[in-house]
Structure formats: structure tokens, C-alpha cells
Design a protein around this motif. Structure first.
Motif, PDB file in Angstrom:
ATOM      1  N   SER A  51       0.847  -1.193   0.000  1.00  0.00           N
ATOM      2  CA  SER A  51       0.000   0.000   0.000  1.00  0.00           C
ATOM      3  C   SER A  51       0.882   1.243   0.000  1.00  0.00           C
ATOM      4  O   SER A  51       1.590   1.515   0.973  1.00  0.00           O
ATOM      5  CB  SER A  51      -0.930   0.027   1.211  1.00  0.00           C
ATOM      6  N   THR A  52       0.840   1.996  -1.094  1.00  0.00           N
ATOM      7  CA  THR A  52       1.659   3.195  -1.212  1.00  0.00           C
ATOM      8  C   THR A  52       1.335   4.192  -0.115  1.00  0.00           C
ATOM      9  O   THR A  52       2.230   4.775   0.517  1.00  0.00           O
ATOM     10  CB  THR A  52       1.448   3.845  -2.586  1.00  0.00           C
ATOM     11  N   SER A  53       0.046   4.410   0.129  1.00  0.00           N
ATOM     12  CA  SER A  53      -0.350   5.387   1.135  1.00  0.00           C
ATOM     13  C   SER A  53       0.047   4.938   2.533  1.00  0.00           C
ATOM     14  O   SER A  53       0.349   5.767   3.405  1.00  0.00           O
ATOM     15  CB  SER A  53      -1.857   5.650   1.062  1.00  0.00           C
ATOM     16  N   TRP A  54       0.052   3.625   2.767  1.00  0.00           N
ATOM     17  CA  TRP A  54       0.401   3.133   4.096  1.00  0.00           C
ATOM     18  C   TRP A  54       1.893   3.325   4.379  1.00  0.00           C
ATOM     19  O   TRP A  54       2.284   3.671   5.499  1.00  0.00           O
ATOM     20  CB  TRP A  54       0.003   1.672   4.234  1.00  0.00           C
ATOM     21  N   VAL A  55       2.736   3.132   3.370  1.00  0.00           N
ATOM     22  CA  VAL A  55       4.169   3.375   3.537  1.00  0.00           C
ATOM     23  C   VAL A  55       4.417   4.853   3.823  1.00  0.00           C
ATOM     24  O   VAL A  55       5.240   5.213   4.682  1.00  0.00           O
ATOM     25  CB  VAL A  55       4.944   2.914   2.288  1.00  0.00           C
ATOM     26  N   GLU A  56       3.698   5.737   3.145  1.00  0.00           N
ATOM     27  CA  GLU A  56       3.840   7.171   3.391  1.00  0.00           C
ATOM     28  C   GLU A  56       3.338   7.526   4.794  1.00  0.00           C
ATOM     29  O   GLU A  56       3.930   8.368   5.488  1.00  0.00           O
ATOM     30  CB  GLU A  56       3.069   7.961   2.338  1.00  0.00           C
ATOM     31  N   HIS A  57       2.257   6.897   5.202  1.00  0.00           N
ATOM     32  CA  HIS A  57       1.739   7.100   6.560  1.00  0.00           C
ATOM     33  C   HIS A  57       2.803   6.736   7.596  1.00  0.00           C
ATOM     34  O   HIS A  57       3.005   7.464   8.587  1.00  0.00           O
ATOM     35  CB  HIS A  57       0.484   6.244   6.756  1.00  0.00           C
ATOM     36  N   ASP A  98       6.533  -6.353   7.309  1.00  0.00           N
ATOM     37  CA  ASP A  98       7.662  -6.514   6.392  1.00  0.00           C
ATOM     38  C   ASP A  98       8.677  -5.376   6.487  1.00  0.00           C
ATOM     39  O   ASP A  98       9.470  -5.176   5.567  1.00  0.00           O
ATOM     40  CB  ASP A  98       7.170  -6.677   4.950  1.00  0.00           C
ATOM     41  N   GLY A  99       8.658  -4.641   7.593  1.00  0.00           N
ATOM     42  CA  GLY A  99       9.615  -3.563   7.793  1.00  0.00           C
ATOM     43  C   GLY A  99       9.208  -2.245   7.187  1.00  0.00           C
ATOM     44  O   GLY A  99      10.010  -1.314   7.120  1.00  0.00           O
ATOM     45  N   TYR A 100       7.929  -2.133   6.784  1.00  0.00           N
ATOM     46  CA  TYR A 100       7.436  -0.930   6.101  1.00  0.00           C
ATOM     47  C   TYR A 100       7.642   0.335   6.923  1.00  0.00           C
ATOM     48  O   TYR A 100       7.835   1.419   6.368  1.00  0.00           O
ATOM     49  CB  TYR A 100       5.942  -1.095   5.806  1.00  0.00           C
ATOM     50  N   LEU A 101       7.613   0.241   8.259  1.00  0.00           N
ATOM     51  CA  LEU A 101       7.782   1.401   9.135  1.00  0.00           C
ATOM     52  C   LEU A 101       9.227   1.543   9.602  1.00  0.00           C
ATOM     53  O   LEU A 101       9.814   2.632   9.503  1.00  0.00           O
ATOM     54  CB  LEU A 101       6.841   1.283  10.344  1.00  0.00           C
ATOM     55  N   LEU A 102       9.801   0.480  10.082  1.00  0.00           N
ATOM     56  CA  LEU A 102      11.141   0.577  10.652  1.00  0.00           C
ATOM     57  C   LEU A 102      12.208   0.897   9.612  1.00  0.00           C
ATOM     58  O   LEU A 102      13.285   1.366   9.967  1.00  0.00           O
ATOM     59  CB  LEU A 102      11.492  -0.723  11.389  1.00  0.00           C
ATOM     60  N   LYS A 103      11.915   0.673   8.348  1.00  0.00           N
ATOM     61  CA  LYS A 103      12.922   1.047   7.340  1.00  0.00           C
ATOM     62  C   LYS A 103      13.173   2.546   7.364  1.00  0.00           C
ATOM     63  O   LYS A 103      14.285   3.009   7.071  1.00  0.00           O
ATOM     64  CB  LYS A 103      12.496   0.581   5.948  1.00  0.00           C
ATOM     65  N   HIS A 104      12.162   3.337   7.757  1.00  0.00           N
ATOM     66  CA  HIS A 104      12.354   4.781   7.883  1.00  0.00           C
ATOM     67  C   HIS A 104      13.209   5.108   9.102  1.00  0.00           C
ATOM     68  O   HIS A 104      13.929   6.112   9.106  1.00  0.00           O
ATOM     69  CB  HIS A 104      10.997   5.482   7.987  1.00  0.00           C
TER      70      HIS A 104
END
Length: 416
Positions: free
Chosen positions: A75-81, A108-114
Motif C-alpha cells: 500500500s503506497t499510502s500506508w508506507v507514506e503514513h 515486512d519492515g514498512y515502518l522501521l525502514k524509515h
């Protein structure tokens, strides 16, 4: 279900009974279509003492999350969120280069990668083997484990206390609310922060979002019931944000009780809204079941009429919430030919219970259906843009929640 899982009360009142459905993420492979498929009651009740809304724990987290079909990064918007959250959390918690961040249910690390990109030490705690492996491949340190008080203490002993613990979209997924909250407290530093995002029961009720009721969501929170849950583990709510995600969520900012202080005015404001909506008495719940029934009738009327007129209807997305909707409405391939999803893991599989094929998104442009039923309606803005090409042949988008909405998509102008 005879007792509230938070306060132990036996006074549970029915909110809505959705019948029996399979677990929403138990997608079927082709060779499973002739095998028996288990289904479990899906009956939401509310405790009239602490006002925690809940369903019986008929499946275990171990059954759901050993191998999980949901990957947040699609989800593109979820990664931006997530990126925006990390930026805000760094400022709020004053996270410097020596800080330590833990995310529970890190997917899958979508948040912690930031967090990794900022050079801040971090660790994900993710029970699903397959998505945890994807996180590690993306460079996000990840422990494959469920959070418990013991897990929290072990992580703290090895890595030190966390300045920030994020638990986004997981607080509803654990039947042991008290043990999980104690695990959060075990992880966080004495002066640290805990951030929890969870769907808001207020918007679920007000906006007919009943499809977010499914077996892996064991409970449904108001701010009032979340305060009780946090206190069970030694945490106190200090602030709350209202978010548009998942149709309406709350972001709870909590700290260890000893350092929390008084809650913000925003906490008091949301508590007042919940009280005005009747969510601390039975009056706020009594009409919900009738409004759910209307959503079902309206969607079935539309699909049956489209079939009788020879129109083609396909789905977009295969989210867990979509499977609650499809099963409650009794929708089969004669009314919805197939659905598509961006997640390759789901391609070639079938939706649980309703046995609707899941195909790659490109199939929509090939077939040019008359209508596309958008199952992840909470991503309406993002998906309306992604599906703008449907207007090229006069196709329309259909959103089932909070009420049936059929949207014409303007055809793109072609420059000379």
C-alpha cells in the motif's frame, strides 16, 4: 463467551451477529477447493462494565500469524503514513542517534525502514515467519516472536530499554490484552513512549464499518476502554490523535504511569465525543445491527441487478475486511467474477468461504468490466487514482461502505 477479557465481567451485550465465517486471511490454494473449510461464529459483544467491544477468541494468533498473507508495503499510502509517523515520533520523543526503537508486529519492515534510514537503532518483533523474513531482507533487524511479558523482558535485557515502542494495528489482534500490555511496559524505558494505532470503535459504529470485524480482531477500542487496557499493564494515556486510516483510527500516546502526568485536552475531547455518542451505555449500540443489514441488502440488490442486466462486476483488492463483507453478504463468483490484488502472494488463490479467484491487477484493463467493487474502501482516495483508467471504457467504481456508492470515473483526456 461468558467473561470480558479485560475486566472479567460477565455482563456482555450483543452488538451484531455476522454468522459464521472462515478466518479472513485463510486464502485457499486451488488444491484446497474440494476440502472442508472451517468457519467460526463472528459475534461482536460489548462489556457493559468496562465497555470493551470484543469477539470470542475462537482462533489463536499462532494459527493466524504463522504464515501471513498481508504485506504492508504493497500500500503506497500506508508506507507514506509510516514515514510521516516516524518523522513525528522522532520529534515528540526526542530520538537522537543513541535512541532505540522497537516496533511490535513490524510486518515486512514498512515502518522501521524509515528508522533505519535515519541511522537509529531499532528492532522489529514480528510473529509471521514469511513477512519477518521479508523485513530482514530489506535490512530491518527482526525477531520472529509474539510479544509477551517474557519476550519484552528478554529484548530489554539484550538490547536495553526502548525510547519508543510502536504497536500500530496490532492492539486489536491479541486476545491476552493484559499480557500484551505488560509486554509493552517491559520494553519501554522508564521515561519512554508507547504509540499504539488502532481502529476507533466510534467511527466503526457511526460509519457502518462492520467488515473490519473479523476473527483476528479480538477487540475494538474506544479511548475510554483503551485507557482501562493500558492501565492493566502500567501505562497511562497522555495524548490521542484522530487518524483517517482504516476508515477512522486513534493513535494513542502512552507513557509509564509514574511519568505520564495529566492527559492532554485532546484526550478529554474524544472522551466527551464517545460519551455523547452513547458508547458508554447500551443506547449507542442498539441500532448498529439494523444498519449493517441495510449495507448487505443494498450491495446484494446492486449485484443482482447488474447480473440480470448482463453487466460484469469484478473486485479490487483482497483484504481481510473484504472477506467479512463477501461472506456476510453471501457473494459468490456468479455475482463477482473475480477480484485482483497487488500482492503476488495471493495470485492464483481464492477468497475464504466465497471461493472467488484472486488475479493480478492487470486483468481489469484486459477485461474492461462495467463495475469494479473496491473492497479496501478505506483507501478510497488512493485507489480512485490507481483505478482512474477504468473510466477509459466507461467503467464505474463501487464502494460498499459506509453506504453503497457508485462512482463514475472521468476518462483521461488524450493530448493531440
Amino acid at each position: 463467551m461468558t467473561q470480558c477479557r479485560l475486566c472479567g465481567s460477565a455482563t456482555l451485550a450483543s452488538v451484531v451477529d455476522l454468522g459464521a465465517t472462515p478466518p479472513c486471511e485463510s486464502f485457499l490454494a486451488a488444491d484446497q477447493l474440494d476440502a472442508p473449510e472451517p468457519a467460526f461464529p463472528l459475534h461482536l459483544r460489548v462489556c457493559t462494565d468496562c465497555w470493551l467491544a470484543q469477539i470470542p477468541p475462537l482462533i489463536t494468533p499462532e494459527e493466524t500469524f504463522k504464515e501471513y498473507a498481508y504485506f504492508s508495503s504493497f500500500s503506497t499510502s500506508w508506507v507514506e503514513h509510516a514515514r510521516t509517523f516516524v518523522a513525528d515520533a522522532v520529534e515528540r520523543a526526542g530520538l537522537g542517534p543513541d535512541a532505540f526503537v522497537v516496533e511490535v508486529a513490524s510486518n515486512d519492515g514498512y515502518l522501521l525502514k524509515h528508522v533505519v534510514d535515519r541511522g537509529i537503532r531499532c528492532l522489529g518483533i514480528e510473529p509471521s515467519v514469511n513477512v519477518g523474513a521479508a523485513a530482514r531482507e530489506a535490512g530491518v533487524p527482526t525477531l520472529t516472536e509474539f510479544l509477551s511479558p517474557e519476550t519484552g523482558a528478554a529484548v530489554r535485557a539484550e538490547h536495553g530499554p526502548a525510547n519508543l515502542v510502536a504497536a500500530n494495528n496490532v492492539y486489536a489482534h491479541i486476545p491476552d490484552v493484559v499480557g500484551f500490555t505488560q509486554g509493552l511496559r517491559a520494553l519501554v524505558a522508564a521515561d519512554g513512549w508507547v504509540s499504539i494505532e488502532v481502529q476507533h470503535l466510534l467511527t466503526l459504529i457511526e460509519e457502518n464499518q462492520y467488515d473490519t470485524i473479523y476473527h483476528e480482531h479480538f477487540q475494538y477500542y474506544t479511548v475510554a476502554s483503551a485507557i482501562r487496557a493500558l492501565a492493566s499493564g502500567g501505562l497511562a494515556l497522555v495524548d490521542v490523535e484522530l487518524l483517517p486510516t482504516h476508515g477512522g483510527s486513534i493513535r494513542l500516546w502512552a507513557r509509564p504511569t509514574e511519568v505520564a502526568g495529566e492527559p492532554s485536552q485532546r484526550v478529554n475531547d474524544v472522551l466527551a465525543r464517545e460519551k455523547a455518542a452513547g458508547l458508554q451505555e447500551l443506547s449507542g449500540y442498539t441500532e448498529f445491527s439494523a444498519r449493517v443489514a441495510k449495507v448487505r441488502r443494498d450491495l446484494l440488490k446492486f449485484l443482482i441487478k447488474a447480473a440480470e442486466q448482463g453487466k460484469t462486476v469484478v473486485g479490487y483488492g483482497a483484504p481481510g475486511k473484504g472477506n467479512t463483507l463477501l461472506n456476510h453478504c453471501g457473494i459468490r463468483p456468479d455475482l463477482l467474477a473475480y477480484t485482483v490484488d497487488r500482492n503476488p502472494y495471493k495470485h492464483g488463490r481464492f477468497t475464504p468461504g466465497t471461493r472467488i479467484p484472486i488475479l493480478p491487477p492487470e486483468r481489469i484493463a484486459e477485461d474492461k468490466p462495467d463495475y469494479v467493487l473496491v473492497l479496501p474502501w478505506n483507501l478510497r482516495a488512493e485507489l480512485t487514482e490507481q483505478l482512474s483508467y477504468v473510466g477509459d471504457w466507461g467503467g464505474r467504481l463501487v464502494f460498499p461502505i459506509p453506504e453503497l456508492s457508485i462512482v463514475e470515473v472521468p476518462a483521461k483526456e488524450v493530448s493531440a
